[in-house]
Design an enzyme around this catalytic site. Sequence first.
Site, PDB file in Angstrom:
ATOM      1  N   THR B 501       0.868  -1.176   0.000  1.00 31.79           N
ATOM      2  CA  THR B 501       0.000   0.000   0.000  1.00 31.79           C
ATOM      3  C   THR B 501       0.908   1.231   0.000  1.00 31.79           C
ATOM      4  OG1 THR B 501      -1.622  -1.343   1.138  1.00 31.79           O
ATOM      5  CG2 THR B 501      -2.002   1.010   1.147  1.00 31.79           C
ATOM      6  N   HIS B 502       1.612   1.405  -1.109  1.00 34.21           N
ATOM      7  CA  HIS B 502       2.633   2.438  -1.227  1.00 34.21           C
ATOM      8  C   HIS B 502       2.370   3.311  -2.457  1.00 34.21           C
ATOM      9  CE1 HIS B 502       5.711  -0.192   1.239  1.00 34.21           C
ATOM     10  NE2 HIS B 502       4.736   0.287   1.974  1.00 34.21           N
ATOM     11  N   ASN B 503       1.130   3.735  -2.624  1.00 35.83           N
ATOM     12  CA  ASN B 503       0.753   4.572  -3.766  1.00 35.83           C
ATOM     13  C   ASN B 503       1.090   6.029  -3.446  1.00 35.83           C
ATOM     14  OD1 ASN B 503      -1.418   2.548  -2.792  1.00 35.83           O
ATOM     15  ND2 ASN B 503      -1.497   2.387  -5.007  1.00 35.83           N
TER      16      ASN B 503
END
Lengths: 272, 572
Positions: B501-503
């Site tokens: 979850t590294h957007n």
Amino acid sequence: MSKHDEKKLDAKGSSRRKFLKSSGMAVGGIAVGGALGGLLGMNGKGEQPPTDTATEETQPAQQHDQALEYFTNRADFDLLGQATERIFPEDENGPGAIGLGVPYYIDHQLAGKWGINAKDYRQGPFFDDKTESGGEVRLGGQQEQPYLGYQSQLRYHQVYDLGIEAIEKYSQETFNEGFTALDGEQQDEVLVALENDEVDIPGIKSSFFFNILRQSTLEGAYADPLYGGNKDMQGWKMKEYPGVQLRYKPEQVESKEFIDIKPSSLHTTFNT
Amino acid sequence: MIMVTKLPKTDVVTVGVGWTGGIIAAEASKAGLKVVGLERGGNRGTANFAMKHDELRYAIRGELMQDLSRETLTFRHNRDQRALPMRQYGSFMLGNGVGGAGTHWNGMTDRYNPYDFEIRSKTIERYGEDKIADGLLIQDWGITYDEMEPYYTMFDKMAGISADETPLRGERSEPFPNPALIHGPELGLFKEVTKKMGLDPFTMPAANNSQPYKNPDGQHLATCQMKGFCERFGCEYGAKASPNVTVVPTALKTGNFDLRPHSEVIEVLHKGGRATGVIYVNTRTGERFEQPAEIVAVTSYTFNNNRLLLNSKLGTAYNPETGKGTIGKNYCYQVIVGTDGFFDDRKFNTAIGSGGLGATVDNFNADNFDHTDFDFIHGGSVIINQSGKRPIENNQVPPGTPKWGKEFKNQSIKYYNRSLNVHAYGAVMPHVNNYLDLDPTYKDVHGNPLIRMTFDFSETDRKRGHFLNEKTKTIMQEMGATHVSENTSVEHYDITTYQATHNTGGVIMGADPETSAVNNYLQMWEADNVFVVGGSAYPHQSGYNATHTLAALAYRASEGIINYSKDGGKLA
């Protein structure tokens, strides 16, 4: 002579199947080794059923020990059970899907919010990979459908309904017998066809159903036993997974050797 | 016409109460400002997590995640394609509720490298301008590591980060507040092998506390019990730093913070380059409210920060044809590759662990190695985690094993405690074709357009991915694995499989209003009283876990908000 023909010539097996079918208990040849077979007495003399086919040796019986919340037709449920058993069979490690209660787990999930995709985005337009517009999506670039995930307008319970129907139809067309009457290897052939998109299911590729079926089977094998599968934590025991532990001691964390830890579940942890 | 109830004005309103909103709420309220925190999800705390040892409910079904039936995003690889909605979770998990993704994170706490903040200047300085491939939009962040350092340290102390040394990362002004977590033999093996290879391994900084800790705000954190169930779960011990056990109670304690759960902001109101407040919906009753505010802090996840600005027509949308405009520009992700190793002769207690527990090397990250002979820049961190393996999600089998049936069952059981994974979080460089805008077709539950992601790996991302995958494979082989998995495909970005979850990006920071949306206080160039804080501000995505930097930026923004409340004007 093909395997299929051999099977047809297996008079004993055939008559047993006829008996069960005519009795209205459409459980197929598989259940005869277990509780239901014993109950019916098979040949009326209470004899143990013969174990002359691979099917009867490897397929455990489906116990009726939990509520059915989704399926109404026992035949559908038994087909589901046998399909999951082929995916995750009983072996020397321990029980397979049926022994773990996986079919009940799936039944309960289909009856709940997962079965109706309650938390999925459900607004259209839908461009699934069987519609013309789905083709347009693919032609728009090098994009393959798998990168876009679930685009079907079918909900999971509908996927299962159509998938089970398609498995049965494919079995009949290929082997002239229903799925539950096939031996293990034949059942595997059907599942391979399903996995390879060779079974016709309205609205979806058959691999799509296969992947969901496989995932559901693993969930049922390893989710907490309170969900209806993983009976007696046997899924966890096979994997040597300790389940619900409220803490690990520093000496456990740092241990150079593998430590056996007695598994615990939500039930055993919180029913004090 | 839907009726809107106008509420009394506040000093600061935050859109979302996760790490960034929570930090701003704590700092601004401590400074005497009145803060309203609007969070679309419900409230929750440690007591809600006692029954969380349930992989199915939390990890598989995503109990704590945003309800996609209300809102999602659409995705396509390039502009020639029709974007389709992400109907289910896959590549990343969006948070929801008080604490946001900070409630269900693993706790890995990495500072970005000094190189990251001046990536363009430093790349040109060392390799010349030709090193930057065509189409890449890399730019300096408008702030240096030295300027960022105090804010990183503030987060370390607030969250009680546990770590010792972090070789090849930026200098620290203070030691970590807690010692590194203890670990099992798998991390020991990784460290031993990488050291032998001439690399510099260390235990990753973790927000899972190695000992009882009282932070500078007086909040207590407990000792991590090492039983896994961190990422996708809340911590029932209050041992993992989350907004719920740190900044949110700190803000509430001041009496200046009004926390309003079930409040979904749908529009920032603005006039003449100045925000006047926000419109929000009570997600349970459907009532609508106008919350006037002196300062609006947009503090939701990357996607919603972008979407809210675009739906509010605040700022100038990026146009990929002309390169003009900023909102939606430089959307990035990470290229994540790895190697499973299968050990025929060793067993590990893989269920034991903690979310942030891992060992890593930074030798292949940032510009820590000479890129002269490589046709890409940057790199990634190479990591082995001991986060507590769960049985539904982990059924790894050696290559060549069938996906189901007798052999699959036997092998997946056999290797459950006999397999380890070494992976790499590779940086992704911003590309002219990767951006966010509003979807023309699909809408949320309120009828507002969804955000549309146009993204694929560009050529240098793929090369970086291949490079890192060779490293993870070599390390795994050196660790003595009997079999190793095949390399990860990085041909195209796949939204269906969990990666991280590294957007990031879309409302990026910088020194130039032409090429960035916010200045180095996260203040919008086009609206002085709007601060847009989060991963959305990263001009590129580095090869690290992403939380620490956005939390540090929230401290920086808090300082800006407090200063702005006194004097107004542009802060940079």
